[in-house]
Design an enzyme around this catalytic site. Structure first.
Site, PDB file in Angstrom:
ATOM      1  CD  GLU A 231     -61.549  18.756  -3.121  1.00  0.00           C
ATOM      2  OE1 GLU A 231     -61.258  19.529  -3.141  1.00  0.00           O
ATOM      3  OE2 GLU A 231     -61.405  18.051  -3.353  1.00  0.00           O
ATOM      4  CD  GLU A 319     -61.445  14.833  -5.656  1.00  0.00           C
ATOM      5  OE1 GLU A 319     -62.661  15.224  -6.946  1.00  0.00           O
ATOM      6  OE2 GLU A 319     -60.105  15.109  -5.990  1.00  0.00           O
TER       7      GLU A 319
HETATM    8  C1  IDC Z   1     -55.883  19.250  -9.707  1.00  0.00           C
HETATM    9  C2  IDC Z   1     -56.104  18.149 -11.121  1.00  0.00           C
HETATM   10  C3  IDC Z   1     -54.969  18.688 -11.735  1.00  0.00           C
HETATM   11  C4  IDC Z   1     -55.251  20.061 -12.292  1.00  0.00           C
HETATM   12  C5  IDC Z   1     -55.698  21.175 -11.073  1.00  0.00           C
HETATM   13  C6  IDC Z   1     -56.503  21.950 -10.499  1.00  0.00           C
HETATM   14  O1  IDC Z   1     -55.385  16.981 -10.916  1.00  0.00           O
HETATM   15  O2  IDC Z   1     -54.382  18.530 -12.912  1.00  0.00           O
HETATM   16  O3  IDC Z   1     -54.043  21.202 -12.247  1.00  0.00           O
HETATM   17  O4  IDC Z   1     -56.801  20.130  -9.764  1.00  0.00           O
HETATM   18  O5  IDC Z   1     -58.167  22.303 -11.502  1.00  0.00           O
HETATM   19  C7  IDC Z   1     -58.894  18.302  -6.220  1.00  0.00           C
HETATM   20  C8  IDC Z   1     -59.374  18.651  -6.605  1.00  0.00           C
HETATM   21  C9  IDC Z   1     -58.767  17.955  -7.542  1.00  0.00           C
HETATM   22  C10 IDC Z   1     -58.018  18.304  -7.917  1.00  0.00           C
HETATM   23  C11 IDC Z   1     -57.016  17.271  -7.064  1.00  0.00           C
HETATM   24  C12 IDC Z   1     -55.477  17.071  -7.060  1.00  0.00           C
HETATM   25  O6  IDC Z   1     -61.109  18.548  -6.396  1.00  0.00           O
HETATM   26  O7  IDC Z   1     -60.241  19.077  -9.110  1.00  0.00           O
HETATM   27  O8  IDC Z   1     -57.100  18.075  -8.975  1.00  0.00           O
HETATM   28  N1  IDC Z   1     -57.595  17.643  -5.446  1.00  0.00           N
HETATM   29  O9  IDC Z   1     -54.900  18.050  -7.451  1.00  0.00           O
HETATM   30  N2  IDC Z   1     -59.448  18.019  -3.940  1.00  0.00           N
HETATM   31  C13 IDC Z   1     -57.905  17.767  -3.444  1.00  0.00           C
HETATM   32  C14 IDC Z   1     -57.147  17.093  -4.635  1.00  0.00           C
END
Ligand code: IDC
Length: 394
Positions: A231, A319
């Site tokens: 992303e 995702e």
């Molecule tokens: C989130 C994880 C969370 C972690 C965070 C930071 O769920 O536990 O603390 O990342 O690293 C994304 C990302 C994905 C995120 C997810 C939800 O690709 O890494 O995971 N998210 O926030 N993009 C949109 C949402």
């Protein structure tokens, strides 16, 4: 004379960079404070609530209504009739072999449209226990999924829990996951999980080194799909950052594994697929990532998806979450149903975030449950139950 030439060249360079906007300063990348990141995830196309609590304790039982809960016998309305069943006459890769991209479709070795559906791991080194044979077997045989996305965070703020802090440990976990997928005849997505930093170019050299060595190792395996930047965000644009990065990394993979499908992330947390539509990469077998979190991203982003697919862009939803873009807040299963029905109609593959038992709305497994597969309903979160039923409904 020399000086004038130099000045002319500088002026030309400036006007070109200004024309394409590449001179622009980035807004600062997400700080080491996770709540900033979650705020910014949810910034575009937002028409819903954007609870920014990343580590949400929310248990959203009360948001489930039985009529938005798919079950094995219904909710097939949006399914593309061309999409074959996952478990037809054998396990996924032996039946479908090397995948490729034809028009907007992912197709199998026979040229038939094929949809990958599965779970994404959470950060591989954060939740290493979930990379085990029983868990993946459960995903394949009970949940009826055909792909596992292996998310390897590139650079995060928790020491030791990402590639930059722990290259060998990350690589070992990733290979463990890939080898399990090969053993179980499933597809595996190798995800270079760019989130921090938002500009994938920051680690171009590391990405080249990594993708060169991993694509050499798995060159002869039809199981593998490469995702080169999860992303891009924080102002990284398609033309100035993501595309030039992809143009450096793709040839490295291609040199070892000429026909692997490669997924390329798009700006604004993989939402700006329209930027890629007007400026496509000049390689075969490329798909562009769209990510959505159903309670945040709704009609606007779905319309963008439809327009881009109508315009000929091959899209992969590598995702998505049923909740809001922070990974927390409430699940919104009626919006998720709209999304997944549309993806089925368009034969777009998808992976759900995340196979982990963190106490977070988006995680499929309850924090009181273990990682060893065979999960009963009451060991799954609301999101986990829902997505499992959706997978099983095909
Ligand atoms: C989130 C994880 C969370 C972690 C965070 C930071 O769920 O536990 O603390 O990342 O690293 C994304 C990302 C994905 C995120 C997810 C939800 O690709 O890494 O995971 N998210 O926030 N993009 C949109 C949402």
């Amino acid at each position: 004379m020399k000086k004038t030439k130099g000045k002319l060249a500088l002026a030309l360079f400036m006007s070109i960079t200004m024309l394409c906007g590449c001179h622009r300063e980035f807004s600062s990348p997400p700080s080491n404070n996770s709540s900033n990141v979650s705020d910014s995830y949810s910034d575009s196309n937002s028409s819903g609530n954007s609870d920014s609590n990343l580590n949400s304790d929310t248990d959203s039982n009360s948001f489930i209504s039985s009529d938005s809960m798919p079950n094995s016998s219904s909710d097939n309305s949006g399914q593309n009739s061309q999409t074959p069943d996952i478990q037809e006459n054998g396990t996924p890769v032996s039946v479908h072999g090397q995948l490729s991209v034809r028009g907007t479709n992912l197709v199998d070795k026979n040229g038939n449209p094929y949809q990958l559906r599965g779970m994404s791991t959470h950060g591989l080194t954060w939740f290493p226990d979930f990379v085990n044979e029983q868990a993946f077997l459960t995903l394949r045989d009970e949940w009826k999924t055909n792909v596992v996305r292996l998310a390897m965070y590139v650079d995060e703020w928790n020491n030791g829990q990402c590639y930059m802090n722990n290259k060998q440990g990350s690589r070992d976990m990733l290979e463990k996951g890939v080898d399990l997928c090969i053993k179980l005849d499933m597809y595996a997505i190798i995800d270079w999980h760019v989130l921090n930093p938002g500009d994938p170019m920051k680690y171009t050299n590391e990405a080249i080194e990594f993708f060169d060595s991993i694509s050499k190792k798995y060159a002869d395996k039809p199981n593998i799909i490469y995702e080169i930047c999860n992303e891009p965000n924080s102002g990284a644009s398609w033309g100035c950052n993501v595309k030039p990065y992809a143009e450096k990394v793709i040839p490295v993979i291609r040199a070892n594994d000429p026909d692997a499908v490669i997924i390329v992330g798009t700006p604004t947390w993989s939402q700006d697929i329209d930027q890629a539509l007007s400026d496509r990469l000049n390689y075969d077998n490329i798909m562009y990532a769209l990510h959505f979190y159903a309670d945040t991203h709704r009609d606007d982003l779905r319309n963008r998806l439809k327009n881009c697919v109508n315009g000929g862009l091959p899209v992969f939803v590598s995702e998505f979450g049923c909740c809001d873009a922070s990974g927390g807040g409430a699940n919104n299963f009626s919006e998720t149903t709209k999304w997944l029905d549309l993806l089925d109609e368009l034969n777009i593959s998808y992976c759900n975030w995340a196979l982990a038992n963190k106490n977070e709305t988006c995680c499929a497994i309850l924090s009181s449950s273990g990682a060893n597969g065979g999960w009963t309903e009451n060991q799954l979160s609301e999101s986990g139950k829902w997505i499992r039923n959706r997978f099983m409904s095909y």
